[in-house]
Design an enzyme around this catalytic site. Structure first.
Site, PDB file in Angstrom:
ATOM      1  N   ASP A   1       4.930  -3.402  -9.556  1.00 28.61           N
ATOM      2  CA  ASP A   1       5.971  -2.476  -8.936  1.00 28.61           C
ATOM      3  C   ASP A   1       7.201  -3.611  -9.037  1.00 28.61           C
ATOM      4  O   ASP A   1       7.181  -4.594  -8.171  1.00 28.61           O
ATOM      5  CB  ASP A   1       5.647  -2.130  -7.689  1.00 28.61           C
ATOM      6  CG  ASP A   1       6.751  -1.514  -7.126  1.00 28.61           C
ATOM      7  OD1 ASP A   1       8.021  -1.438  -7.282  1.00 28.61           O
ATOM      8  OD2 ASP A   1       6.433  -1.035  -5.738  1.00 28.61           O
TER       9      ASP A   1
ATOM     10  N   TRP B   1       5.170  -2.937   0.699  1.00 28.83           N
ATOM     11  CA  TRP B   1       5.167  -1.669  -0.366  1.00 28.83           C
ATOM     12  C   TRP B   1       3.806  -1.550  -1.228  1.00 28.83           C
ATOM     13  O   TRP B   1       3.483  -0.742  -1.673  1.00 28.83           O
ATOM     14  CB  TRP B   1       6.668  -1.864  -1.406  1.00 28.83           C
ATOM     15  CG  TRP B   1       7.550  -1.677  -0.818  1.00 28.83           C
ATOM     16  CD1 TRP B   1       8.453  -2.378  -0.233  1.00 28.83           C
ATOM     17  CD2 TRP B   1       8.158  -0.161  -0.493  1.00 28.83           C
ATOM     18  NE1 TRP B   1       9.726  -1.743   0.296  1.00 28.83           N
ATOM     19  CE2 TRP B   1       9.385  -0.424   0.050  1.00 28.83           C
ATOM     20  CE3 TRP B   1       7.506   1.166  -0.472  1.00 28.83           C
ATOM     21  CZ2 TRP B   1      10.047   0.506   0.836  1.00 28.83           C
ATOM     22  CZ3 TRP B   1       8.468   2.092  -0.074  1.00 28.83           C
ATOM     23  CH2 TRP B   1       9.560   1.594   0.723  1.00 28.83           C
TER      24      TRP B   1
ATOM     25  N   LYS C   1      18.055  -0.054  -6.888  1.00 26.74           N
ATOM     26  CA  LYS C   1      18.609  -1.371  -6.439  1.00 26.74           C
ATOM     27  C   LYS C   1      19.218  -2.022  -7.232  1.00 26.74           C
ATOM     28  O   LYS C   1      20.260  -2.552  -7.193  1.00 26.74           O
ATOM     29  CB  LYS C   1      17.202  -1.972  -5.871  1.00 26.74           C
ATOM     30  CG  LYS C   1      16.327  -1.127  -4.781  1.00 26.74           C
ATOM     31  CD  LYS C   1      14.866  -1.423  -4.841  1.00 26.74           C
ATOM     32  CE  LYS C   1      14.230  -0.646  -3.966  1.00 26.74           C
ATOM     33  NZ  LYS C   1      14.854  -0.593  -2.504  1.00 26.74           N
TER      34      LYS C   1
END
Ligand code: PMP
Length: 362
Positions: free
Chosen positions: A176, A105, A200
């Site tokens: 993040d 990511w 999530k």
């Protein structure tokens, strides 16, 4: 109803109580005669929902008053463009952004940022395998960087930061936190920006939460779309355009649920317990393998491999037969992955551990 434990990396399991409440309120929210999906985002009903959600989130994360909470769209990947478009304008152009490349990511964040600024990969693991966070002493930071970007939990690689980096001067840290926000305590004041896709640990896809320190707002590049300009969004209290109302409502229910569980500190304790149970079973005798250095192992996303990978399909079929779902690893790394977000109960992890032991013939 079939009882399952859902180990998906996201969209992911939500607290049963949240889904039950949403179901009960589906057709008539608090006597309004409307579903939340049908309400004007500017009406008093929805205003009360979004305001309560923001209050609860601030309380849960102890967000300092000089931070704005933005409810945005565009997901985690959207922020990979939105963050540079809002922050690089604070520095003379061309600005440089520092990154720690700790997994898939952060890798995507690096690729996107190259469209807006010079990128300095301040740290990346040697050998190319994302199995640890390179120690901060080895990072090559830029003295006047626009910001330092880190992904504090790499969802695919299962690598999690267990420290907050130190930065020089006034370089803000952008984090993040998509896959571990609200799973552990965090000192928000150490970060300039924290962002997370909701799907999530918070609620349905479609909502991105952004916490941003006030002085970092108001520097958007002229090319930044208005709906992603933090100043415009913040001045309009996340109502610059129609926000993802239903996702915000579910997020608000999750925040209430988190408070009832005892807040983030209580959840963190439970998450440590769950992760410890699973890693102990994986480490027992070499039948399974997690390749991440122990100090960097994620509590939320646990990738693992069977020593004999020819058994993968058999393993997954047996798991599914027991209601242990979505354990297949991300296609880029293979193997298995179990995600243990806040809404995964300890019983779910125990059921997985029992299955791991049985499958290994222990
Ligand atoms: N960052 C992290 C850490 C993620 O786990 C994900 C999604 N798995 C993303 C970014 C991308 O999020 P989205 O799909 O919402 O754009």
């Amino acid at each position: 109803m079939t009882h399952v434990f859902n180990f998906s990396a996201g969209p992911a399991v939500l607290p049963k109580e949240v889904l039950e409440q949403a179901a009960a309120e589906m057709l008539d929210w608090h006597g309004s005669g409307m579903s939340v999906m049908e309400m004007s985002h500017r009406g008093p009903e929805f205003m009360s929902i979004i305001e309560q959600a923001e209050r609860d989130l601030r309380e849960l994360l102890d967000v300092p008053p000089n931070y704005r909470v933005l409810f945005l769209q565009g997901g985690g990947l959207g922020e990979n463009a939105i963050v540079p478009m809002n922050l690089v304008g604070r520095k003379p152009q061309p600005a440089t952004i520092d990154f720690v490349h700790s997994g898939s990511w952060s890798g995507k964040s690096i690729a996107e940022a190259r469209r807006y600024a010079n990128v300095n990969v301040a740290a990346a693991p040697s050998g190319g395998a994302f199995t640890h966070i390179p120690p901060q002493e080895s990072w090559q930071l830029t003295p006047d960087a626009a910001y330092l970007h880190i992904c504090t939990n790499e969802t695919i690689d299962g690598v999690e930061f267990n420290f907050v980096p130190t930065v020089q001067g006034d370089t803000p840290i952008v984090a993040d936190m998509s896959s571990h926000i609200l799973s552990r305590r965090v000192d928000v004041s150490k970060y300039g920006v924290i962002y997370a896709g909701a799907q999530k640990n918070i609620g349905p896809a479609g909502l991105t939460i952004v916490l941003v320190r006030e002085d970092l707002i108001g520097h958007a590049l002229p090319i930044c779309p208005s709906i992603f300009d933090w100043k415009l969004v913040s001045d309009a209290n996340s109502m610059f355009n129609t926000p993802p109302t239903y996702s915000i409502y579910i997020a608000g229910l999750t925040f209430q649920w988190l408070k009832k569980q005892g807040g983030v500190a209580a959840l963190e304790k439970r998450n440590i317990e769950k992760a410890t149970l699973l890693y102990e079973a994986l480490d027992a005798d070499g039948f399974y393998q997690n390749r991440v250095e122990r100090s960097c192992r994620s509590r939320m996303n646990v990738p693992f491999f069977l020593r004999d990978e020819s058994l993968n399909e058999q393993f997954l079929a047996g798991a599914k037969a027991r209601g242990l779902l979505q354990l297949k690893g991300h296609k880029s790394v293979g193997g298995m992955r179990a995600s243990l977000y806040n809404a995964m109960p300890v019983e779910g992890v125990r059921a997985l551990v029992d299955y791991l032991n049985e499958f290994a013939g222990r």
